[in-house]
Design an enzyme around this catalytic site. Structure first.
Site, short mmCIF file in Angstrom:
data_model
loop_
_atom_site.label_atom_id
_atom_site.label_comp_id
_atom_site.label_asym_id
_atom_site.label_seq_id
_atom_site.Cartn_x
_atom_site.Cartn_y
_atom_site.Cartn_z
N LYS A 179 0.86 -1.18 0.00
CA LYS A 179 0.00 0.00 0.00
C LYS A 179 0.90 1.23 0.00
O LYS A 179 1.47 1.60 1.03
CB LYS A 179 -0.89 -0.03 1.25
CG LYS A 179 -1.97 1.03 1.23
CD LYS A 179 -1.49 2.28 1.94
CE LYS A 179 -2.49 3.38 1.95
NZ LYS A 179 -1.96 4.59 1.31
N GLU A 254 9.35 1.47 11.14
CA GLU A 254 10.43 2.45 10.97
C GLU A 254 9.76 3.81 10.98
O GLU A 254 9.09 4.18 10.03
CB GLU A 254 11.20 2.17 9.69
CG GLU A 254 12.57 2.81 9.69
CD GLU A 254 12.56 4.15 8.98
OE1 GLU A 254 12.48 5.18 9.69
OE2 GLU A 254 12.64 4.16 7.74
N CYS A 288 13.50 10.33 7.14
CA CYS A 288 13.41 9.86 8.54
C CYS A 288 14.74 10.06 9.24
O CYS A 288 14.79 10.41 10.41
CB CYS A 288 13.07 8.39 8.61
SG CYS A 288 11.79 7.89 7.50
N GLU A 386 10.21 16.07 15.39
CA GLU A 386 10.59 15.84 14.00
C GLU A 386 9.85 16.86 13.13
O GLU A 386 8.62 16.94 13.18
CB GLU A 386 10.22 14.42 13.58
CG GLU A 386 10.71 14.12 12.18
CD GLU A 386 10.40 12.70 11.74
OE1 GLU A 386 9.26 12.26 11.92
OE2 GLU A 386 11.31 12.06 11.20
P1 ADP Z 1 1.96 11.31 6.88
O1 ADP Z 1 1.05 11.81 7.99
O2 ADP Z 1 3.19 12.08 6.76
O3 ADP Z 1 1.25 11.14 5.56
P2 ADP Z 1 1.63 8.58 7.69
O4 ADP Z 1 2.44 7.86 8.68
O5 ADP Z 1 0.22 8.88 8.08
O6 ADP Z 1 2.43 9.89 7.32
O7 ADP Z 1 1.60 7.80 6.32
C1 ADP Z 1 2.45 6.74 5.97
C2 ADP Z 1 1.66 5.66 5.29
O8 ADP Z 1 0.67 5.19 6.20
C3 ADP Z 1 0.89 6.12 4.05
O9 ADP Z 1 0.89 5.07 3.09
C4 ADP Z 1 -0.51 6.34 4.59
O10 ADP Z 1 -1.51 6.21 3.59
C5 ADP Z 1 -0.62 5.22 5.59
N1 ADP Z 1 -1.62 5.42 6.63
C6 ADP Z 1 -2.10 6.60 7.12
N2 ADP Z 1 -3.02 6.38 8.06
C7 ADP Z 1 -3.15 5.04 8.21
C8 ADP Z 1 -3.92 4.17 9.06
N3 ADP Z 1 -4.80 4.65 9.93
N4 ADP Z 1 -3.74 2.84 8.93
C9 ADP Z 1 -2.85 2.35 8.05
N5 ADP Z 1 -2.10 3.10 7.23
C10 ADP Z 1 -2.24 4.42 7.29
#
Ligand code: ADP
Length: 484
Positions: A179, A254, A288, A386
């Site tokens: 994903k 990570e 990161c 961060e």
């Molecule tokens: P940012 O807030 O900088 O976009 P995230 O950690 O939310 O960083 O995003 C990293 C990945 O996690 C992306 O692929 C995002 O679509 C996914 N993501 C965001 N929210 C969720 C969630 N509730 N469950 C699973 N994956 C998620």
């Protein structure tokens, strides 16, 4: 232009070896350099995730399970060759999708090929052990794949992160549901096409695009996923770990960092100076392991500050396709977060220097000037949180003990850089720094495909990259035979 580069219909998702329409409609893709819409990707749903997880589970009972490790390695090597052949297309796709300067995207497509090559070669070199046990017994271990690995990746280094996770997962015989981030899905879709062309059987790699709260959450919570690998924010990582706990499956996280460079007064400054700045400014600070704190011993503090200011004044921000020092940030949302930090710094701290904007930086782009604050108290939010943007803080310290206290004094522990010519101090620091990777007189050298990577504390747990990742994507089965 984008369609020619992609050579696929990017509105579709890749499930069971086929390109199908996502059932939740479409999401617009924006060029961060201009803000303009340049395409659309599919918005996957829970039903699409179900289909992908089913396909991956079926693949575990297919030819894939019967392949030798060497055969899996050969497929990965073909994928490496295909990525190499399309490296320039992939780089341009990434630049248009996430706003990364083209010269930096080129390094990412080469890194993707290198991950595939590394794990192709490693696939048939992962072995179990024989265990000295009681008389009349032979005991040994097998390393077996988890099954279906859910891999959720962020938008900052899509190719590198999908490469390190998917290549290691596939090398060890897992099936994958990938994903990508909603802001950065195009290279993952091309990766799926390359996997199919290289002969990866249907269902072994599935790519479902869509929102984190929909596709990401459905994947993390799915009862027939057997392992999760997540790279992203701490908040989302904690949600993923909670979902993994409900299904009692292992998870590799990570997450973020607030990584320091620690510059002692005996450091070779000519060697250090360009690295101190570049390792935060790469990808406009959206890394990161960005070296976002620079800790400098008092005797050399003024010199280091002066030289950093000179470098900052030369930094240019502009359109990603033109390979300036910095491109735009990935999204208006990320730009707002970083600008809020800078405004906070302007109120509380000493501004040491900023870079400059190139005239080609279009008004709709998500640009942020590289910004250096000096004499920053170690407990200030800009020295603790961060930022994920082109902002660095300079912090003076007296001696080794204070350097360690400051370096270890955040919630994170991902990477640290130590600059000193004193050999004993190099080793002491390497042992006492609380983090997953220490670089001495260098930092993040060469992308570090071979170097195990991951954090402690809020930076996460588990290791990816290098041979170590193969242990994370497998589990041990112990076999004990009685033969008398
Ligand atoms: P940012 O807030 O900088 O976009 P995230 O950690 O939310 O960083 O995003 C990293 C990945 O996690 C992306 O692929 C995002 O679509 C996914 N993501 C965001 N929210 C969720 C969630 N509730 N469950 C699973 N994956 C998620």
């Amino acid at each position: 232009m984008l369609d020619d580069l992609l050579q696929i219909d990017q509105t579709r998702i890749f499930v069971n070896g086929a390109w199908i329409a996502a059932s939740g409609g479409l999401i617009s893709v924006h060029d961060p350099s201009s803000g303009k819409i340049i395409g659309q990707i599919g918005r996957g749903t829970t039903a699409d995730v179900d289909a992908a997880v089913d396909a991956a589970n079926r693949a575990l009972d297919s030819d894939w399970a019967r392949m030798t490790a060497t055969q899996r390695g050969r497929i990965l090597m073909r994928m490496a060759d295909l990525v190499q052949a399309r490296a320039e297309d992939l780089a341009m796709i990434e630049t248009l999708d996430v706003g990364k300067p083209l010269n930096q995207s080129r390094r990412d497509s080469v890194a993707l090929a290198r991950y595939l090559e590394f794990y192709a070669g490693a696939a048939d070199k992962l072995m179990g052990k024989t265990i000295p046990y009681q008389d009349g017994f032979t005991a040994f271990t097998l390393r077996e794949p988890h099954g279906v690995c859910g891999i959720i990746i962020p938008w900052n280094y899509p190719m590198q992160i999908l490469g390190r996770a998917a290549a290691a997962a596939l090398a060890t015989g897992n099936a994958v549901v990938l994903k990508p981030a909603e802001d950065a899905s195009l290279s993952s879709l091309v990766f799926a096409a390359i996997a199919a062309e290289a002969g990866l059987p249907p269902g072994v790699l599935n790519v479902v695009t869509g929102l984190g709260s929909e596709v990401g959450a459905a994947l993390a919570e799915h009862p027939r996923v057997h392992h999760l690998s997540f790279t992203g924010s701490v908040a989302t990582g904690a949600r993923i770990q909670a979902a993994a706990a409900r299904n009692v499956i292992p998870v590799t996280l990570e997450l973020g960092g607030k990584s320091p460079h620690i510059v002692f007064d005996d450091a070779d400054l000519d060697q250090a100076m360009p690295v101190l700045v570049a390792t935060c400014m790469q990808n406009a600070g959206q890394t990161c392991s960005a070296a976002s704190r620079v800790l400098v011993q008092k005797d050399v503090y003024d010199t280091v500050k002066r030289r950093m200011v000179e470098i900052y004044r030369q930094l240019v921000v502009g359109r990603a396709t033109d390979s300036h020092d910095l491109g735009p940030l990935v999204s208006p949302r990320q730009q707002r977060i970083v600008l809020d930090f800078i405004e906070r710094g302007m109120r509380d701290l000493t501004l040491a220097a900023q870079g400059r904007m190139h005239p080609d930086a279009a008004p709709g782009g998500n640009y942020v000037l590289p910004t250096l604050f000096s004499e920053v108290p170690p407990d200030h939010p800009l020295a603790q949180q961060e930022i994920f943007g082109p902002v660095q803080v300079l912090i003076p310290f007296e001696d080794e003990a204070e350097a360690l206290r400051i370096a270890n004094g955040t919630d994170y522990g991902l990477v640290a850089g130590v600059w000193t010519t004193d050999g004993a101090r190099q080793l002491r620091m390497a042992r006492k720094l609380r983090c997953g990777q220490v670089f001495v007189n260098n930092y993040g050298a060469g992308g570090g495909i071979e170097l195990p990577f991951g954090g402690v504390a809020r930076s996460g747990h588990g290791r990816e990259k290098g041979f170590e990742a193969l242990y994370g994507f497998t589990q041990v089965k112990t076999v004990t035979l009685f033969h008398g």
